[in-house]
Scaffold this active site. Structure first.
Site, PDB file in Angstrom:
ATOM      1  N   ASP A 116       0.709  -1.102   0.101  1.00 21.83           N
ATOM      2  CA  ASP A 116      -0.380   0.245  -0.216  1.00 21.83           C
ATOM      3  C   ASP A 116       0.525   1.467   0.077  1.00 21.83           C
ATOM      4  OD1 ASP A 116      -2.244   1.768  -0.109  1.00 21.83           O
ATOM      5  OD2 ASP A 116      -3.185   1.436   2.097  1.00 21.83           O
ATOM      6  N   GLU A 142       2.456   5.053  -4.397  1.00 17.89           N
ATOM      7  CA  GLU A 142       2.487   6.038  -5.942  1.00 17.89           C
ATOM      8  C   GLU A 142       4.306   6.154  -5.189  1.00 17.89           C
ATOM      9  OE1 GLU A 142      -1.111   4.192  -4.551  1.00 17.89           O
ATOM     10  OE2 GLU A 142       0.032   5.642  -2.877  1.00 17.89           O
ATOM     11  N   ASP A 149      -8.529   3.930  -2.704  1.00 19.66           N
ATOM     12  CA  ASP A 149      -9.700   4.614  -0.901  1.00 19.66           C
ATOM     13  C   ASP A 149     -10.895   4.622  -2.057  1.00 19.66           C
ATOM     14  OD1 ASP A 149      -8.019   3.238   0.729  1.00 19.66           O
ATOM     15  OD2 ASP A 149      -7.631   5.448   1.364  1.00 19.66           O
TER      16      ASP A 149
END
Length: 725
Positions: free
Chosen positions: A321, A324, A433
């Site tokens: 997670d 990015e 999300d």
């Protein structure tokens, strides 16, 4: 201007400049085979202030498909898309960037072709947004590869695209079971209670996730011994009860003296730096951190080494997670914000608006990614912004390489949020999300289909929505959609309403229990079709246009094919007791599925219909001359062998289906260690000829002992029989 070469059957590569080697593709290009050209087929191009701008004039009825996990319709016309991996938890319809970059696009209209842009940073697609009949693509560089697939057959294009970029990742079989996640189940007691809840409520489940609270003060590769004492024993106990534990792994390494990951990484030069060589120090969950330089193979190996203990403890999957990478703030931006807050005196309403805007745009600012570099072994300093979209790719790659080193030959589960072209070879994807909104059910369907086009066959969204307060009706409908999503993971945020399937009233819990059992009953069909899809390089979850002809099917964005035989039409509107469906080309066998073992079937002609569907049911449609395979559901995959099948078929002429089985845990199927039953059914009057062709190896003999057939004809008449194997 460009250099060009023909590849494979119908692909042309156009190379501009000296592209960064992203490893998005698996075919080496012989630079000596490239020949200079001045044009790119289909496109006009210009240079504008260092940008390369490609223009394609769209005819009125042209449709544009692709771009993976982006918002908007499945047909991408009318919007702007910025492919620059971005952690944005508010997936409102106006957002142009999310977590992924998949610049693979199909044009379907007066011309039919597809293209892929291999470039590791921002690409801007303006597809009829500025001008409704113009697609403009802006690349802020002269160094990239542009592939054009000159073929009108969409399935041939996808097969060639996957030949170019690699075959899709295959997870272990247990990953086709249901998975439960929440931010956060903070300790072993809570996780145990969740596991007990599934078994007590007779609800199947295969995996439970561990979010950041399992760590010691959010330090990656640690386990808080107070919250999870004797962790190895705990992992073993959970596995014995049929639950795989999947811990989260974030890239940020906490800056803390004495912390071994930090100290070792600092000593070995594993972290990203400022241009002057100072360590880059952004803040994420642990506070100030360093980011590993995953571009470097040795850093990936270093990072992968920290997975060994977890794998030795019995962990079979990880959840990557924040990759990015997400940045909450930097030391300088924190100082600037504090200065702005200190200067605010409350007298100027416009100053308040500016302050709010500063707070809203505090995280993941574009300038953060222009502050740090990847220092390479050969002395190069590569600005992160220039290869930004590769960060999640290479982090997940490091994890995959660790599994291959420490558990060779075994399949692993790896889920990532950020991704780009090529990641589909070694990891699965969830779409980030989302929220507990009805609109995000439709978003999930569109993304599932688009990501399958890009090779990410195993993908899904957070069932029920990650953020917000969910009503039981929405969760029920979303659980129905999830039952026919490759990844079936319920995930919610802390401080929101509990989202476990038993967390509501008894009636809702009973409906969701039946949905879960329906999912597990479908495992023989889903697993067989998934493995066939990978072998044939053909999407597993697909838009109707890949299976049916005509213009009408192109407008359908809330129905999808799940394998070759089954069309799924989830209800995705509040209060609805039914929905409109389009049935293309064939006759269809309609099943409002509420319980896996209760079937009231109806034959329907092609056309448009409103079908009634009570809250407990999901509309399913078996294609004419097709079949599905079901079995008795279990508490978890592998609890016991699958020895009996129920084949439900709709046959007006002849139909075929291949049931497939392997060990579900290794890659031995590549050596022929699998079993299969090819089922052929041919109609003769009111009876049927059924032929079974068996394939099995010594290492993988067939487990199936009998098959029950339920065969429907065009009048809806049922013919039943049973065959021993």
């Amino acid at each position: 201007m460009f250099k060009s070469s023909n590849l494979l059957d119908f692909t042309t590569l156009y190379r501009s400049g000296n592209p960064f080697k992203t490893e998005a593709t698996v075919i080496d290009i012989n630079s000596k085979a490239l020949r200079p050209v001045s044009k790119i087929k289909h496109f006009k191009f210009t240079k504008e202030k260092g940008d390369m701008v490609f223009r394609y004039d769209l005819a009125e009825n042209d449709k544009v498909y692709g771009l993976g996990g982006t918002l908007g319709g499945f047909n991408k016309r009318g919007r702007k898309y910025v492919l620059y991996a971005t952690d944005d938890p508010n997936h409102t319809p106006d957002k142009t960037s999310l977590y992924t970059s998949y610049p693979f696009v199909m044009i379907d209209g007066e011309e039919k072709f597809a293209f892929l842009i291999d470039y590791p940073s921002e690409i801007i697609f303006d597809i009829g947004f500025t001008h409704k009949d113009v697609m403009e693509i802006r690349i802020p560089s002269n160094n990239f590869d542009f592939y054009i697939f000159n073929e009108s057959d969409k399935l041939k294009v996808i097969k060639e695209y996957l030949t170019l970029t690699g075959a899709p990742y295959i997870p272990p079989k247990w990953a086709f079971g249901y998975q439960q996640c929440r931010w956060s189940y903070p300790d072993a007691k809570t996780v145990s209670n969740i596991a007990e809840g599934f078994r007590k409520n007779e609800m199947p489940c295969d995996a439970i996730y561990m979010d950041i609270d399992y760590m010691e003060r959010y330090k990656v590769f640690t386990v808080d011994g107070k919250k999870f004492p004797r962790f190895k024993d705990f992992v073993g106990k959970m596995k014995k009860n049929g639950f795989k534990l999947i811990p989260i792994i974030d890239p940020g390494v906490k800056v803390e003296k004495g912390y071994d990951v930090y100290e070792d990484g600092k000593k070995k030069g594993c972290f990203c730096v400022h241009k002057d060589g100072r360590p880059f120090q952004p803040a994420v969950w642990p506070g100030f951190t360093h980011f590993p330089n995953f571009l470097e193979p040795e850093v990936r190996k270093w990072w992968g080494g920290f997975h060994k203990d977890f794998i030795d403890w019995g962990i079979e999957g990880f959840w990557n997670d924040m990759n990015e990478p997400s940045i909450f703030y930097t030391p300088q931006s924190l100082k600037d914000l504090n200065k702005t807050i200190s200067a605010f005196d409350g007298k100027d309403a416009f100053a308040l608006r500016a302050l709010r805007r500063s707070m809203y745009n505090f995280s993941n600012r574009r300038e953060y990614y222009k502050e740090f570099y990847h220092r390479m072994d050969d002395g190069r300093m590569i600005l992160h912004h220039d290869i930004h979209n590769l960060y999640g790719f290479n982090m997940s790659r490091a994890t995959a390489e660790a599994f291959n080193e420490f558990a060779p030959g075994r399949r692993y589960f790896l889920l990532t949020r950020s991704s780009c072209t090529g990641l589909h070879r070694f990891a699965a994807l969830w779409t980030g999300d989302n929220a507990s909104w009805w609109e995000h059910m439709l978003v999930q369907m569109r993304m599932m289909m688009a990501l399958n086009m890009a090779g990410v066959f195993y993908n899904g969204a957070d069932i029920g929505g990650f953020g917000g307060e969910i009503a039981p009706e929405l969760l029920i409908r979303w659980m129905q959609l999830g039952a026919f999503s490759p990844l079936y993971r319920n995930h919610s945020s802390f401080a929101t309403r509990a989202q476990e399937p038993w967390a509501f009233d008894k009636g809702s819990a009973g409906i969701m229990r039946n949905i879960l059992k329906l999912r597990y009953a479908f495992i023989p069909y889903a697993y067989s079709e998934f493995m066939r899809s990978v072998k044939e390089l053909k999407p597993f979850v697909s838009h109707l246009m890949f299976s049916f002809k005509g213009e009408r099917v192109k407008d359908i964005e809330d129905q999808f094919m799940y394998g070759d035989s089954l069309m799924v039409a989830p209800v995705h509107a509040p209060g609805a007791q039914g929905r409109f469906v389009h049935l293309p080309e064939n006759e269809w066998l309609h099943w409002n599925a509420s319980e896996y073992n209760k079937r009231k079937m109806k034959v329907m002609e092609p056309g448009d219909y409103y079908v009634k569907c009570a809250l407990e049911s999901i509309p399913l449609f078996i294609k004419e001359n097709s079949m599905i395979a079901l079995t008795e559901p279990v508490n978890y995959i592998g609890e016991k062998e699958t020895e009996s099948l129920t084949v439900v078929a709709f046959v007006t002429g002849k139909a075929s289906f291949t049931y497939y089985e392997d060990d579900g845990a290794t890659y031995d199927f590549n050596n022929g260690d699998f079993s299969a039953i090819k089922i052929d059914i041919k109609k003769r009057g009111r009876r049927y000829d059924i032929a079974l062709s068996l394939k099995q190896s010594d290492a993988m003999p067939l487990k199936i002992k009998d098959i029950r057939f339920e065969i429907y004809d065009g009048a809806g008449r049922l013919y039943s029989c049973q065959r021993k194997i």
